[in-house]
Design an enzyme around this catalytic site. Structure first.
Site, PDB file in Angstrom:
ATOM      1  N   ARG A   1      56.461  42.495  45.665  1.00 25.54           N
ATOM      2  CA  ARG A   1      56.953  43.519  46.593  1.00 25.54           C
ATOM      3  C   ARG A   1      55.964  43.843  47.708  1.00 25.54           C
ATOM      4  O   ARG A   1      56.330  43.888  48.880  1.00 25.54           O
ATOM      5  CB  ARG A   1      57.285  44.824  45.858  1.00 25.54           C
ATOM      6  N   THR A   2      54.722  44.102  47.321  1.00 25.28           N
ATOM      7  CA  THR A   2      53.764  44.558  48.339  1.00 25.28           C
ATOM      8  C   THR A   2      53.555  43.475  49.384  1.00 25.28           C
ATOM      9  O   THR A   2      53.644  43.740  50.590  1.00 25.28           O
ATOM     10  CB  THR A   2      52.427  44.960  47.677  1.00 25.28           C
TER      11      THR A   2
ATOM     12  N   LYS B   1      35.637  28.011  47.167  1.00 24.19           N
ATOM     13  CA  LYS B   1      34.391  27.305  47.500  1.00 24.19           C
ATOM     14  C   LYS B   1      33.204  28.264  47.376  1.00 24.19           C
ATOM     15  O   LYS B   1      32.075  27.907  47.694  1.00 24.19           O
ATOM     16  CB  LYS B   1      34.452  26.764  48.925  1.00 24.19           C
TER      17      LYS B   1
ATOM     18  N   ARG C   1      44.592  42.906  48.870  1.00 28.81           N
ATOM     19  CA  ARG C   1      44.705  43.267  47.447  1.00 28.81           C
ATOM     20  C   ARG C   1      43.596  42.541  46.701  1.00 28.81           C
ATOM     21  O   ARG C   1      43.431  41.329  46.865  1.00 28.81           O
ATOM     22  CB  ARG C   1      46.067  42.882  46.869  1.00 28.81           C
TER      23      ARG C   1
ATOM     24  N   HIS D   1      46.265  52.474  45.110  1.00 27.01           N
ATOM     25  CA  HIS D   1      47.251  51.626  45.786  1.00 27.01           C
ATOM     26  C   HIS D   1      47.902  52.543  46.821  1.00 27.01           C
ATOM     27  O   HIS D   1      49.020  53.020  46.648  1.00 27.01           O
ATOM     28  CB  HIS D   1      48.265  51.130  44.750  1.00 27.01           C
TER      29      HIS D   1
HETATM   30  C1  NCD Z   1      52.148  47.829  41.183  1.00 24.58           C
HETATM   31  C2  NCD Z   1      50.725  47.352  41.369  1.00 24.58           C
HETATM   32  O1  NCD Z   1      50.489  46.213  41.804  1.00 24.58           O
HETATM   33  O2  NCD Z   1      49.839  48.154  41.114  1.00 24.58           O
HETATM   34  N1  NCD Z   1      53.086  46.978  41.748  1.00 24.58           N
HETATM   35  C3  NCD Z   1      53.438  47.158  43.056  1.00 24.58           C
HETATM   36  O3  NCD Z   1      52.630  47.032  43.960  1.00 24.58           O
HETATM   37  N2  NCD Z   1      54.694  47.552  43.305  1.00 24.58           N
HETATM   38  C4  NCD Z   1      52.480  48.223  39.796  1.00 24.58           C
HETATM   39  C5  NCD Z   1      52.264  47.238  38.701  1.00 24.58           C
HETATM   40  O4  NCD Z   1      51.841  46.099  38.917  1.00 24.58           O
HETATM   41  O5  NCD Z   1      52.539  47.620  37.565  1.00 24.58           O
END
Ligand code: NCD
Length: 326
Positions: free
Chosen positions: A75-76, A104, A125, A153
């Site tokens: 999703r993100t 590397k 991320r 997040h």
């Molecule tokens: C979440 C995350 O990556 O922290 N997912 C997301 O970004 N929608 C929640 C999760 O992974 O449980």
């Protein structure tokens, strides 16, 4: 002219609302005020309107986003790419760092320095808490955290709060139950920190070993907010205005036997929803791995798919705002 083309982060001195976002890194929700959030949600509403009416705009035409993911994401990552596309910009997607120079041995600062030569904004991320702050220190372009380990997040917190507002029309005065892995769930950490700006009553529902970190609990109680803890969803399901369910974060367990012991602790079922308020919202950042029964999906209070769609509008708003185009 894209910001940062002179090699500096641009800090606008203009007194308007753009100052909170223009040229800024988005690494923690602690940086936001209620006014910032109201502004951002207004822009997100506009983005929703544009997407529904015409699908896209050319607001960020010529701009480039570097989407750098060191951890899995559906999703993100895809909502950032979609957001950039719907704003007329382009994306450099780096989703399998195993195929990049990271394997590397390239350091995060060097990867960031590289990507900012090509992009105007970097989404990151990373599995380590604080990685986005490190990246932001090295970057001359805005860095937006897409989750740092078990830390925060922020963009998910923003879309979660936006969803609460969209579903119930208010944020103040709500009883919010957060359920599941409150220790490792970074979305919980960001959302709880945003909700402390409002008159929120919290109930944290988890088994003992997945309790909310003491430090974060302290941040809430020192503001005088009402905070309760329990290990039973049944204790709160009748009263909660928001039930925010999370997955047990398997990847954060050093001992998988501990994970096995708690992984099936909760399941929101139609029977449980039968006891919930008529006007409430059931949320989940997704992915779900058994915490919400599929038969709940058609319940009008099940907001998780709308929540996920809202993510694109919030990310469109954020991208436009940090690039000074909102
Ligand atoms: C979440 C995350 O990556 O922290 N997912 C997301 O970004 N929608 C929640 C999760 O992974 O449980």
């Amino acid at each position: 002219m894209p910001i940062g083309s002179n090699g500096q982060k641009v800090v606008s001195l203009s007194p308007d609302r753009r100052t909170s976002f223009f040229g800024r890194d988005i690494v923690s929700v602690r940086q936001f005020s209620r006014e910032d959030l109201a502004y951002l949600f207004g822009v997100a509403d506009e983005m929703r309107g544009i997407v529904r009416r015409v699908g896209a705009t050319d607001l960020l035409k010529g701009y480039v986003l570097a989407n750098l993911f060191y951890e899995p994401s559906t999703r993100t990552s895809s909502s950032f790419i979609a957001a950039m596309a719907r704003l007329g910009g382009a994306t450099i997607p780096i989703h399998g760092v195993q195929y990049s120079s990271v394997t590397k041995g390239e350091s995060l600062p060097d990867t960031i320095r590289t990507l900012q030569c090509y992009a105007d904004v970097i989404v990151l991320r990373h599995p380590e808490v604080g990685a986005s702050e490190v990246a932001a220190r090295y970057a001359t372009k805005p860095v937006i955290s897409a989750g740092d380990g078990i830390g925060e997040h922020p963009t998910q917190g923003l879309l979660d709060l936006y969803t609460i507002y969209s579903e119930l029309g208010v944020v103040d005065g709500l009883h919010v139950a957060m359920v599941g892995d409150l220790k490792n769930g970074r979305t919980v950490h960001s959302l709880a920190r945003l909700l402390r700006l409002y008159d929120t009553r919290f109930t944290f529902v988890s088994p003992e070993i997945l309790r909310l970190p003491e430090e974060l609990k302290g941040e809430l109680t020192e503001l005088g907010l009402q905070v309760e803890e329990t290990d039973r969803v049944e204790d709160v399901i009748r009263e909660a205005d928001i039930v925010y369910v999370t997955r047990v974060q398997k990847e954060r367990f050093a001992d998988l036997r501990e994970y096995e012991a708690v992984k099936d602790y909760y399941e929101i079922t139609p029977e449980l929803m039968g006891r919930a308020k008529e006007r409430m919202a059931l949320m989940h950042p997704l992915p779900r791995v058994g915490e919400i029964h599929y038969d709940v999906d058609d319940d009008p209070r099940a907001a998780y798919f709308r929540q996920m769609e809202n993510g694109m509008y919030i990310r469109m708003a954020l991208l436009a705002a940090v690039l000074g185009k909102a």
